[in-house]
Scaffold this active site. Structure first.
Site, PDB file in Angstrom:
ATOM      1  N   CYS A  50       3.382   4.837  19.613  1.00  0.00           N
ATOM      2  CA  CYS A  50       3.656   5.851  20.709  1.00  0.00           C
ATOM      3  C   CYS A  50       3.453   4.925  21.813  1.00  0.00           C
ATOM      4  O   CYS A  50       4.050   5.010  23.068  1.00  0.00           O
ATOM      5  CB  CYS A  50       3.292   6.740  20.648  1.00  0.00           C
ATOM      6  SG  CYS A  50       1.249   6.671  20.681  1.00  0.00           S
ATOM      7  N   SER A 109      -5.097  -2.010  21.780  1.00  0.00           N
ATOM      8  CA  SER A 109      -5.445  -0.183  22.202  1.00  0.00           C
ATOM      9  C   SER A 109      -5.718   0.405  23.562  1.00  0.00           C
ATOM     10  O   SER A 109      -6.019  -0.169  24.495  1.00  0.00           O
ATOM     11  CB  SER A 109      -5.631  -0.061  21.456  1.00  0.00           C
ATOM     12  OG  SER A 109      -5.261  -0.536  20.191  1.00  0.00           O
ATOM     13  N   GLU A 114     -10.034   1.811  19.467  1.00  0.00           N
ATOM     14  CA  GLU A 114      -9.785   2.640  18.525  1.00  0.00           C
ATOM     15  C   GLU A 114      -9.134   2.510  16.918  1.00  0.00           C
ATOM     16  O   GLU A 114      -8.462   1.247  16.736  1.00  0.00           O
ATOM     17  CB  GLU A 114      -7.592   3.290  19.137  1.00  0.00           C
ATOM     18  CG  GLU A 114      -7.665   2.722  19.612  1.00  0.00           C
ATOM     19  CD  GLU A 114      -6.030   2.188  18.708  1.00  0.00           C
ATOM     20  OE1 GLU A 114      -6.624   3.963  17.776  1.00  0.00           O
ATOM     21  OE2 GLU A 114      -4.318   2.365  18.968  1.00  0.00           O
ATOM     22  N   PRO A 115      -9.220   3.071  16.121  1.00  0.00           N
ATOM     23  CA  PRO A 115      -9.202   2.075  14.926  1.00  0.00           C
ATOM     24  C   PRO A 115      -7.900   3.434  13.715  1.00  0.00           C
ATOM     25  O   PRO A 115      -7.236   2.295  13.095  1.00  0.00           O
ATOM     26  CB  PRO A 115     -10.424   3.119  13.961  1.00  0.00           C
ATOM     27  CG  PRO A 115     -10.437   4.569  14.367  1.00  0.00           C
ATOM     28  CD  PRO A 115     -10.410   4.289  16.082  1.00  0.00           C
ATOM     29  N   GLN A 116      -6.819   3.955  14.336  1.00  0.00           N
ATOM     30  CA  GLN A 116      -5.043   4.232  14.025  1.00  0.00           C
ATOM     31  C   GLN A 116      -5.059   2.948  14.431  1.00  0.00           C
ATOM     32  O   GLN A 116      -3.564   3.462  13.231  1.00  0.00           O
ATOM     33  CB  GLN A 116      -5.187   5.760  14.836  1.00  0.00           C
ATOM     34  CG  GLN A 116      -5.909   6.465  14.616  1.00  0.00           C
ATOM     35  CD  GLN A 116      -6.571   7.016  15.591  1.00  0.00           C
ATOM     36  OE1 GLN A 116      -7.533   5.979  16.455  1.00  0.00           O
ATOM     37  NE2 GLN A 116      -6.594   7.969  16.384  1.00  0.00           N
ATOM     38  N   GLN A 120      -1.577   1.878  11.207  1.00  0.00           N
ATOM     39  CA  GLN A 120      -0.272   1.998  11.916  1.00  0.00           C
ATOM     40  C   GLN A 120       0.518   0.041  11.437  1.00  0.00           C
ATOM     41  O   GLN A 120       1.574  -0.033  10.629  1.00  0.00           O
ATOM     42  CB  GLN A 120      -0.268   2.040  12.988  1.00  0.00           C
ATOM     43  CG  GLN A 120      -0.761   4.007  13.655  1.00  0.00           C
ATOM     44  CD  GLN A 120      -0.268   3.805  14.824  1.00  0.00           C
ATOM     45  OE1 GLN A 120      -0.551   2.714  15.841  1.00  0.00           O
ATOM     46  NE2 GLN A 120      -0.412   5.228  15.196  1.00  0.00           N
ATOM     47  N   GLY A 189       3.089  19.042  14.433  1.00  0.00           N
ATOM     48  CA  GLY A 189       2.952  17.995  13.953  1.00  0.00           C
ATOM     49  C   GLY A 189       2.008  18.129  13.135  1.00  0.00           C
ATOM     50  O   GLY A 189       1.079  18.878  13.601  1.00  0.00           O
ATOM     51  N   ALA A 190       2.165  16.948  12.070  1.00  0.00           N
ATOM     52  CA  ALA A 190       1.230  17.081  10.962  1.00  0.00           C
ATOM     53  C   ALA A 190       0.442  15.289  11.075  1.00  0.00           C
ATOM     54  O   ALA A 190      -0.177  15.320   9.874  1.00  0.00           O
ATOM     55  CB  ALA A 190       1.400  17.338   9.931  1.00  0.00           C
ATOM     56  N   ILE A 194      -2.574  14.138  14.964  1.00  0.00           N
ATOM     57  CA  ILE A 194      -2.192  15.249  15.325  1.00  0.00           C
ATOM     58  C   ILE A 194      -3.698  16.266  14.401  1.00  0.00           C
ATOM     59  O   ILE A 194      -4.914  16.767  14.407  1.00  0.00           O
ATOM     60  CB  ILE A 194      -1.222  16.414  14.799  1.00  0.00           C
ATOM     61  CG1 ILE A 194      -0.285  15.880  15.568  1.00  0.00           C
ATOM     62  CG2 ILE A 194      -1.857  17.853  14.803  1.00  0.00           C
ATOM     63  CD1 ILE A 194      -0.798  16.468  17.142  1.00  0.00           C
TER      64      ILE A 194
END
Length: 418
Positions: A50, A109, A114-116, A120, A189-190, A194
């Site tokens: 995103c 980021s 941030e770890p996400q 990705q 969303g899942a 989310i």
């Protein structure tokens, strides 16, 4: 061979452009095939989230390289080149390696550290390996970046506090609603974001959660964990009026929640306010919704002001992390240069072995025909010596003619001459 990183992100492009440049998961293989069909591209990874769309490439250097890749990106997404150029960044070799390490470590980021993003990046790399990864140097660069990201999180406090886009969305909700214990939240969303939102909401004891998703099975797993109800995307229109807060993050190429849908929900709620947080790219909620009275719409870009409050405690850790990235980038580039030298060494050895085998075969043939062994061996030694020193001799002579003492000294050193 050249390593490249090019793309746009939340710092260089608004969401309106980022959503046009994003690659949807169902078309990623097609995009990678198209990218690798370009004659200069040897291997590629597409990272599309995103907040960023980036191409990581191993390419053959050529004069029109930048123009050719920008043209491909614009043609693929049907974009005007001028719109993209103003937002596009381009990193090569050392800078490309450093950029990927910074991205994987969360240093680039929207939410520092941030770890996400690491997950990705790993997924983008895994997707590229399905027939699209054709350059070992590119693969090694990604593997190295994963280990660097792990080192950054282990050796610094970059991830000491739970700050993320998901956390920022929940922070916004808690700022607007004094208590979440009396509100109903609809999550659309899942996916991973989310999931994080749902866990944050559960920690803050939200009264009710409803999860709307395209596939019920995935949503049900999350719902069982956080105590939520699951509905289909097609049920949103009917159930929207129940939600005080809507947080949406899907991979849908088109908006899921339209202006008319929200108008009907507000009417049923007797204009009781609704908070809509759209953290999807492309956007899940039509921008026109933000013009409705009592509908408060926030996009990914709007979360920046909230997130900025959480950066102070991570800045010192980021300095440490940048030092690690610089060190690891230097080490990787040294490895890359050594790989280049290794290829040259292999070629040189192969050439020498070819000369040896050719002359040995001729000598053996002469011996089989009854020739004088001593003369044949002397001839072999003489020819082998001349063939092997021919190229270095020409280089020494040329350096001497050019008056290039530095090159002469390098050649002397490489030939083991004192």
């Amino acid at each position: 061979m050249t390593l490249l990183a090019l793309g746009i992100n939340h710092k260089t492009a608004p969401v309106s452009l980022r959503e046009r440049v994003s690659f949807s998961p169902d078309k990623l293989d097609q995009a990678l095939d198209s990218l690798l069909a370009q004659p200069m591209v040897q291997g590629g990874v597409v990272l599309s989230t995103c907040n960023r769309t980036e191409l990581y490439l191993s390419v053959e250097e050529r004069d029109d390289l930048q123009e050719a890749l920008i043209r491909w990106l614009c043609d693929y997404h049907n974009l005007n080149e001028d719109d993209l150029r103003n937002s596009l960044y381009w990193h090569q070799d050392n800078d490309a390696v450093s950029h990927l390490m910074r991205v994987a470590s969360g240093l680039d980021s929207l939410v520092l550290g941030e770890p996400q993003i690491l997950g990705q990046v790993k997924k983008a790399f895994a997707d590229s390996q399905k027939g699209h990864m054709k350059a070992s140097e590119l693969e090694r660069m990604f593997q190295k970046s994963f280990s660097v990201a792990k080192r950054v999180r282990t050796e610094t406090d970059i991830g000491a506090s739970a700050v993320s886009v998901a956390f920022a969305a929940c922070t916004l909700a808690r700022q607007i609603f004094e208590s979440l214990s009396t509100v109903t939240v609809l999550l659309v969303g899942a996916g991973e974001t989310i999931e994080l939102v749902a866990r944050h909401l559960r920690e803050h004891k939200v009264q009710k959660m409803i999860i709307a998703n395209r596939t019920r099975e995935r949503a049900q797993i999350l719902a069982d964990e956080v105590g939520a109800e699951v509905i289909a995307l097609s049920d949103i229109d009917e159930r929207l009026r129940e939600a005080d807060i809507i947080i949406s993050s899907t991979a849908s190429p088109l908006p899921i929640i339209g202006k008319g849908m929200v108008e009907r929900a507000l009417k049923s709620r007797r204009n009781q306010p609704m908070l809509l947080v759209d953290i999807a790219v492309p956007r899940d909620v039509e921008p026109e919704v933000g013009k409705l009275a009592n509908a408060y719409l926030y996009s990914v870009d709007d979360l920046q002001s909230i997130i900025s409050h959480n950066l102070a405690q991570r800045k010192a850790a980021a300095v440490e992390a940048e030092t690690i990235v610089a060190q690891e980038t230097s080490e990787f580039m040294a490895w890359l240069r050594a790989q280049s030298a290794s290829e040259t060494i292999r070629e040189y050895r192969s050439q020498a072995e070819h000369v040896r085998d050719e002359l040995t075969a001729k000598a053996l043939a002469a011996l089989e025909q009854g020739g004088d062994a001593q003369a044949i061996m002397q001839d072999l030694a003489w020819k082998l010596t001349n063939r092997l020193i021919h190229a270095p001799t020409k280089s020494l002579q040329q350096a001497a003619r050019d008056g290039d003492n530095e090159r002469l000294n390098i050649l002397r050193d490489s030939l083991g001459l004192e």
